[in-house]
Design a protein around this motif. Structure first.
Motif: not given
Lengths: 160, 422
Positions: B59-68, B74-82, B94-104
């Protein structure tokens, strides 16, 4: 060229970061907690690495610990020597278990029995405890007091 | 603007000297937009959608897509509903929403930097700090430190992160259901989530950064460059702030709302400050809001579902009472109009603002609606803890600018710690 620089820089980043261990705590340090005696206030000062100031006021005593990062914790002590109220202002959330001691179960029970108000504060009022924790990232503040421990003729509004 | 250059470079060198640890200043610098040449404008607008979200509970949350993207690729993923949040700083996914293993981000012993972010209601997120390139509309930021919220932490959440000390409780916002979205995009007025406090060796209650060698966590000093960043501050242009534009909605609510998140302030034809009044914040990100001759901290937060304003006792004379069955929400018998003044900060002018608080029971009763412009609740238990959190209801029907610390508003007034404008 831009890409090369980018990659080059990234190679550096992977191996070299300015991160260092500053302090390792095996156990949570003891605090002067709500409802208990004031004897361990000095420990709080060590934990917060702050300046402590003690003020004797009409009907109660106030310990204020101020640390360099802007954290202020105030502990209100009754004439019987018990901490009847605590308040805080800090850039990040304090460790409520350390501040509230056994009273943290009152807050835990309240949290589990109600829906989350996104972005909102937590306000708990029971027979044993009045508690509020509010704010946002870089700005947190709140207070807790035990109504039954309030000294005679002292308003809860002194806990601020 | 070179938000990230200057100060971090100096700090990096300083750390290398005093600690003997190797540190390279300026990692991740995206170059900024300085230098006197005007960059070619890029598309700077992404859609904001207010709806029930992926967990069907928002309720009253503004969502946007974010591409990481994997840094430099150019290996990218668009995460919806951020969830777009002007009350925090930095991207947390959420780590569960990210499909690849980003460097830490690691120290020289390969210990991964971990972070705990606690919210005022004792909920929290915990997980490693990773690095990603971020793309939104035509904007790009390279090598941005972000937080990955661990679905199942490999390192146990340290006791200092659990403000209530009860691991396993519902306080960990590490699922879509608990968080209500796939992540939080913190685009408030600060460039980093912690800032100088975490770079200077001051540990304190709730300290967010940890290193956990051997699974035992201790606080970590982290230079500004390696902290989690507000991605907007690292865009190669339009990096001085954002404009949140949401249409007006009727009292009583609306099913969904579509608006815009526009990057930059006064940098393109679609983000001019115009006649908007600037409110400079203090070092905590607050302005001063006065109600009935008493001054309170005030802030503008899309991450808040309601307008959390003072408390029912203080507001008693207006007819506002708490809902009997929903602690914290306000339930006046009919909508109450309230007027405050907001202080501009720099030159101390008091500007009136009027808003309405309706009956939360009635509003929530309409299950088909996810957007409400008069939802309100309490912020404290009296003058010493009360404040004015102008949450999502405030934003409907307005253009609200959030200026990032370090950038001078186009109007030319001073705003040392950043500003809001509307």
């Amino acid at each position: 060229m831009e890409n090369l620089e980018e990659r080059h820089r990234w190679e550096y980043m992977k191996t070299t970061f300015g991160v260092l261990v500053m302090l390792v705590l095996g156990t949570a340090p003891a605090w002067a907690v709500l409802g208990e005696y004031e004897s361990s206030v000095g420990l709080d000062q060590q934990v917060l690495r702050g300046e402590i100031r003690e003020e004797v006021r009409q009907g109660y005593k106030l310990h204020q610990i101020t640390s360099p990062n802007g954290t202020i914790v105030r502990e209100y002590v009754s004439p019987e020597g018990k901490v009847f109220g605590i308040s805080w202002q800090a850039p990040f959330m304090p460790n409520l278990q350390q501040l509230l001691g056994s009273y943290s179960t009152e807050v835990q029970q309240a949290v589990q029995s109600r829906a989350r108000r996104r972005g909102g504060p937590l306000v708990v009022r029971t027979d044993k405890l009045v508690f509020v924790s509010g704010g946002h990232m870089r700005f947190f503040r709140g207070r807790a007091y035990v109504p039954s421990l309030l000294p005679n003729n002292i308003s809860a509004e002194v806990v601020r | 603007m070179t938000l990230r250059n200057g100060s971090t470079a100096t700090l990096g060198r300083f750390l290398a000297v005093v600690t003997g640890w190797i540190f390279l200043a300026g990692c991740g610098n995206s170059g900024g937009g300085g230098g006197g040449t005007t960059p070619t404008p890029v598309p700077n607008t992404v859609a904001l959608e207010v709806n029930s979200g992926p967990a069907n509970n928002a309720v009253n949350v503004a969502f946007a897509d974010v591409t990481i993207c994997m840094p430099g690729t150019t290996n990218c993923q668009t995460i919806p509903n951020v969830e777009v949040d002007t009350g925090s700083y930095g991207l947390r996914l959420l780590s569960s929403a990210v499909n690849f293993s980003l460097p830490t981000i690691t120290d020289s012993s390969n210990n991964v930097l971990q972070e705990c972010i606690q919210f005022a209601d004792t909920t929290y997120v915990w997980g490693p700090v990773a690095v990603a390139d971020i793309e939104m509309a035509g904007e790009k930021a390279s090598s941005v430190p972000i937080q990955l919220i661990s679905a199942s932490p490999t390192i146990a959440v340290p006791s200092n992160c659990l403000s209530l000390g009860n691991p396993g409780s519902s306080g960990n916002l590490n699922t879509v259901a608990a968080l209500g979205g796939n992540g939080i995009l913190g685009i408030g007025n600060f460039p980093q989530d912690c800032g100088p406090n975490c770079a200077g060796g001051n540990s304190f209650a709730g300290y967010p950064y940890y290193l956990c060698p051997g699974g035992v966590c201790g606080f970590a000093t982290v230079p500004l460059a390696s902290q989690v960043w507000n991605p907007v501050a690292l865009f190669s242009q339009d990096d001085n702030g954002v404009l949140i534009s949401l249409p007006a909605i009727p009292a009583g609510g609306q099913a969904t709302v579509s608006g815009s998140l526009i990057f930059g302030i006064g940098t393109q034809t679609n983000n001019a400050l115009g006649s908007a009044q600037v409110y400079a914040t203090d070092a905590s990100g607050n302005i001063q809001t006065t109600y009935s001759s008493v001054a309170y901290p005030g802030f503008f937060d899309t991450g808040s579902t309601g307008v959390y304003f003072l408390d029912a006792t203080t507001l008693g004379p207006t007819g506002i009472i708490e809902c009997a069955d929903a602690p914290g929400w306000y339930c006046p018998s009919s909508p109450v109009s309230l007027t405050v003044t907001n202080n501009t900060g720099t030159n101390g002018v008091e500007v009136p603002l009027t808003f309405s608080i309706g009956n939360a029971d009635t509003l929530f009763g309409n299950l088909a609606f996810t957007a409400f412009n008069d939802l309100g609740g309490d912020s404290g238990t009296g003058a010493s803890t009360d404040y004015a959190d102008f949450g999502m209801p405030f934003f409907y029907g307005k253009n609200v600018f959030v200026g990032i610390m370090g950038a001078t508003p186009p109007s030319g007034v001073s705003a040392t710690f950043g500003y809001y404008a509307y």
